[in-house]
Scaffold this active site. Structure first.
Site, PDB file in Angstrom:
ATOM      1  N   GLU A 198       0.856  -1.209   0.000  1.00 54.61           N
ATOM      2  CA  GLU A 198       0.000   0.000   0.000  1.00 54.61           C
ATOM      3  C   GLU A 198       0.881   1.244   0.000  1.00 54.61           C
ATOM      4  O   GLU A 198       0.705   2.152   0.820  1.00 54.61           O
ATOM      5  CB  GLU A 198      -0.909  -0.013   1.230  1.00 54.61           C
ATOM      6  CG  GLU A 198      -1.658  -1.327   1.423  1.00 54.61           C
ATOM      7  CD  GLU A 198      -2.553  -1.366   2.672  1.00 54.61           C
ATOM      8  OE1 GLU A 198      -2.175  -0.785   3.700  1.00 54.61           O
ATOM      9  OE2 GLU A 198      -3.636  -1.973   2.602  1.00 54.61           O
ATOM     10  N   CYS A 240      -9.949   0.238   8.086  1.00 55.75           N
ATOM     11  CA  CYS A 240      -9.460   1.536   8.545  1.00 55.75           C
ATOM     12  C   CYS A 240     -10.188   2.706   7.896  1.00 55.75           C
ATOM     13  O   CYS A 240     -10.387   3.743   8.523  1.00 55.75           O
ATOM     14  CB  CYS A 240      -7.957   1.651   8.283  1.00 55.75           C
ATOM     15  SG  CYS A 240      -7.472   1.251   6.609  1.00 55.75           S
TER      16      CYS A 240
END
Lengths: 656, 656
Positions: B331, B427
């Protein structure tokens, strides 16, 4: 006679299958300087070099351990197995390559090396015929227990293929006898009988090898075993799933487990398959064998299946370079029209597989579409696999590289921006080495009444005791070919010369007289041939632009340049960096041009282009780009990265 | 007065750092229908919905286990920990979001839910202040032993942030006291003293939280601890490497180990860092805290470091949508100019992090560049993260999707072609929920002598007992804003209104009279303000094309469309499939247009375009495409995929 080739409709019609076979290498001679360059490179440099690699004698290459594994398995040395579970196949493919080379050229030294290797293989083979050093050295109890991952049948297939090549080339039986013992063991172990294993290989390869073995030995049991493996694959319940649930199953490649049935084309039986899926090399080897079997048995249903798969492969999932396998995850096919240029996998071996698959399709159904694909794969992705000096190789063949990006984003970690000396998984280098000396197998096919000239290669080909043909051509420098009849073919013998897909107009003469030959399925066909007849075919060869179907989002607004069989690319070496900033005129005039460091046997091109000018460091701007005229230099894709690391791009933006 | 904004040179000059702070939410009111829509959605729908998700009461969503983990840790229930090692943070961010919402709107029901959750958190907290259910439930002996992977300090940071928000909103101390106990434990455990752990978090977050806690409590020890974590990071030997070599180290994320130091920005100390690297969210949270500390201490060297990192992030690695993180592997950031549109990661949280980082840069150095980036991230990638109905979320925000390709090629497996209800790693949804009600924090900053209006949001803002300002604007529908002075600012008080980066001409009036205000650092500045003065600013808002630096190979030959703060995209819902076949005229005239299913608060556009016509199924052809005229409809990027699954494309080919 001028024919607009693009006007021809060449659909495969319902017709009986042909009984064509490749012409034996013994009956062919190559005089082409283009191809002899490669054949010599393989014989004089690559094979001796790869021998050193297999013996771990090249200091800056990845270690192989291959020969040492055989020495350990043969009891000549102590130690542990080294390398991947399929390490043996490197030696098998090397022997296969030596066989193909020796069929064309005598080389006592190389033959002696091969004989010594065969001696060693014979010593490593177990008394029951078993041969796989990974299991012989330390995993005897795990034999045949993990077909999904362990490549035993794959390695066996390569030894059998090597044995056939080596026997054909040298007449020596030692390796063939090893292969027969191994094949006999496999025939006894695998099947639906009591005590047999109802499985099939995790990586297809044995199937085609067994067919070849049945042809050279005349023993149909190997053919039957090939049928078994082809037809059993994908039956329910899935063998690999069953196998992986057995107590004591030891997983070697968990990722293969995760990728499941489509990865190994075992998700359904071949008759039901409609889409090329999974690991591209596996798929090609599978379809190749299935196509051969379909032809042998005139099995129309099976032929329909492989034809669907061929159409899907080449009509939905093939790069313009003849590369296949769009994704690095599983070295696999992905969706139709998913042809990313930067993250492409395009394994060299997969394009070799595509050549073989297309060859088998052609043998059954002579149609130039298959030859077109063979040529596209061969002159582009396969030749790209090897450096000019024969010492470095590409495994992955992207159509676009920006080295700083490829190195900075791990989704490109499979892309090498320079060719490598060797690989931990070294399937491609010896696969190239066995393919290039075997060029005539792809160039000529014949039966008693027909000779097909598929690839234009100077040399000669004998089709019977009565008739041979000499071939003169400067191909791929131009598209002209002259075939001279030597001897007396029967009155109804037909010579077929493939009309390359890239040519717009073609002209044919016999003994200097323009004639109107029969055209069928993409071939010019000549009959009524007499000794010393000279048949000349001139194909117009001009650079042209290729466009991709708009569903290929990656190529939208772009064009590739092709000239003869070669697809071209722009390299940083000639054009500086930021190749994406270049756009080519849709009506670009091309001229031939020299490119420093590219040998003369490759024609390079230059064309009018423009380059975006951006006079700031800003990442984004509302200002239009400026433009400057730029002479764009293009080199054949297969020659890229022989002049240092740099950007490369096949699909060029075009001005509209 | 008309000013050509593009003529302004706005370089950050050597000057003393400002002492700006965001205006407290209590001193702001939002009347903007655009923003109240989102704030209401968060308060009335998203937060109650996410509460259900945290309680595993939404049947077709991925399970959370979050509340249950706290019940088990509190001894109220028996069971095993469920979910990721950072599962606790979902509740923390939810509480943070509730705090920000309650600061704007009374909601007794929601407050009661939050109080009950806080009660539960208090019961789960250990007597020494420790709070992390993963370790409380079954891994007590592994506390603080794997900082690299285990997110204990990350979760702690989120609880501390939530405590500050909730205290600011409600005045209730319970969660703040929990946070103080936790922070006290952390201060005692981490440091270079004897018996202390000389480490820092694997995922930055605690740093900024400790700064906030020091501000709300007035206790500098939390600030010192934040400095410790920021400065210790990257010192040699690398703490994570040391930690991973200790006996009994239990790896949770082997991939983090493989990605090594750059992944967590621990490869070198912040003063030496020049390039945004590694996990994009981690990087943003780290730089945000470092920027705040640099400002607090007027640490010019640290400020120079974070400024370099901000320039690198936004000048080399940011998508036109304000997305960051080009690669799914880790990521993470990748190389400069590597901005692939299809395989982009562009995590919603990373763009929230970019807003925060830019906000901190702005507070220290008021310059509209920072506000421009806040706006770009907010109106595009952050708003894209949530569906119209508030029930579905994007984690990954690509700039181009072709669903059949995204689903067929595993290199796109991180891309979801439709928003998801929840995620295993969840998240982003609560991060959006805590950010949108906090809009005024990004809209206004002030010190005793200045008010900066960074974002145009209707409502009002109080800067002192003497002075407030009411703001009227239809933004983002148009670029006009009217600020009315309420009360009596001091004679030298300055009002600064950001000039949006996208506007070419701006006109300012005070009480109807055109004036020539001071312009500095991208702000119009007004002084000498009196009660009831009306300051009007009109920014010309027209659709325009954005071009990317030619080094961005992915955007070559393409343009993005922007109108006000919104970047636009073409969707299959309006334009049919094969969006890559469309090209927009470089001089395209845009008109406003309705798009079915897109609410009126978003302006949609139509523009002249052409579509490639391809009249065969061939994959490649030598025939030029045909062209047809086509009216192209464009919708704000943040609204995409609210009308079913389909292709989407931000960068459009342009006719040259």
């Amino acid at each position: 006679m001028n024919i607009s080739v693009t006007m021809l409709k060449r659909l495969i019609k319902e017709k009986s299958m042909s009984t064509l076979n490749p012409v034996s290498q013994h009956d062919c001679r190559v005089t082409s300087s283009f191809w002899n360059h490669y054949i010599d490179l393989i014989g004089k440099k690559v094979l001796p070099y790869q021998w050193k690699l297999l013996n771990d004698e090249v200091p800056d290459a990845e270690p192989s351990g291959c020969i040492r594994n055989f020495r350990i398995a043969a009891g000549l040395e102590k130690g542990e197995f080294y390398g991947a579970v399929f390490q043996d196949s490197d030696l098998a493919k090397w022997l296969d390559a030596v066989g193909h080379y020796l069929a064309m050229h005598e080389d006592k030294e190389l033959e002696a090396l091969a004989d010594s290797a065969i001696e060693l293989v014979g010593k490593a083979q177990q008394s029951d015929g078993y041969l796989d050093t990974y299991f012989i050295i330390s995993n005897q109890d795990l034999r045949w227990k993990n077909l999904r991952d362990c490549h035993e049948l794959y390695c066996a297939g390569h030894f059998i293929e090597a044995a056939v090549s080596y026997f054909n080339a040298t007449g020596k039986r030692k390796l063939l006898d090893i292969a027969i013992r191994l094949a006999d063991l496999i025939c006894s172990v695998f099947g639906d009988g009591e005590g047999q294993i109802p499985g099939y290989p995790g990586h297809e390869e044995i199937e085609f090898a067994l067919i070849k073995l049945s042809e050279v030995t005349g023993n149909d049991k190997y053919l039957d075993q090939a049928w078994y493996f082809i037809l059993k694959r994908g039956s329910k319940p899935n063998y690999f799933e069953e196998e992986s649930r057995r107590p004591g199953f030891r997983e070697v490649f968990p990722e293969i487990g995760r990728l499941a049935g489509t990865y190994s084309q075992s998700h359904e039986q071949i008759y039901d398959q409609t889409e090329a899926v999974g690991h591209a090399v596996r798929a090609m080897y599978f379809y190749t064998a299935a196509a051969r079997l379909a032809g042998k048995n005139s099995d129309r249903e099976l032929m329909a299946a492989v034809e669907r798969l061929w159409e899907n492969t080449t009509g939905k999932k093939m790069y313009v370079t003849g590369g296949i396998g769009s994704t690095s995850i599983g070295e696999s096919f992905s969706s139709a029209y998913d042809l990313p240029n930067d993250s492409a996998y395009c394994e060299t071996c997969a394009s070799i597989g595509l050549m073989r698959f297309s060859e088998e399709m052609f043998l059954t159904h002579p149609d130039s579409r298959f030859g077109d694909v063979i040529e596209r794969a061969l002159y582009n992705t396969v030749l790209s696999g090897i450096s000019f000096d024969g010492e470095r190789f590409f495994y992955v063949n992207p159509l676009m590289t920006v080295p700083s990006i490829d190195k900075g984003n791990p989704i490109f970690s499979h892309v090498r921006t320079v060719r490598q000396r060797w690989f931990g998984v070294a399937c491609c280098p010896p696969n190239i080495a066995r393919t290039l000396p075997d060029i005539t197998t792809y160039a000529y096919a014949a039966d008693g009444k027909n000779l097909y000239i598929q690839l234009y290669v100077s040399g000669s080909v004998r089709v019977s005791d009565e008739a041979a043909f000499s071939v003169e051509t400067d191909y791929p420098s131009n598209g002209n070919i002259k075939v001279t009849v030597c001897g007396s073919p029967s009155w109804d013998f037909m010579l077929h010369v493939r009309i390359p897909s890239w040519c717009d107009f073609i002209k044919a003469t016999v003994n200097g007289n323009e004639i109107e030959p029969r055209i069928a399925d993409g071939y010019l066909s000549f009959t009524g041939l007499h000794d010393k007849d000279e048949i000349e075919v001139q194909s117009s060869m001009e650079p042209f632009l290729v466009f991709a179907n708009p569903r290929v989002a990656a190529d939208a607004g772009s064009a590739a340049v092709q000239y003869g069989p070669f697809v071209y690319c722009a390299e940083e070496a000639d054009n500086g960096p930021e190749l994406a900033a270049l756009s080519i005129r849709s009506d670009a005039a091309f001229s031939k041009a020299a490119a420093e460091g590219i040998p003369e046997r490759f024609t390079c091109l230059s064309a009018e282009a423009e380059k975006d000018i951006w006079d700031s460091d800003d990442l984004y701007s509302t200002h239009e780009y400026g433009k400057e005229k730029k002479e764009l230099k293009l080199v054949p894709y297969c020659t890229w990265n022989n002049r240092g690391e740099g950007e490369m791009r096949v699909w060029l933006r075009r001005m509209e």
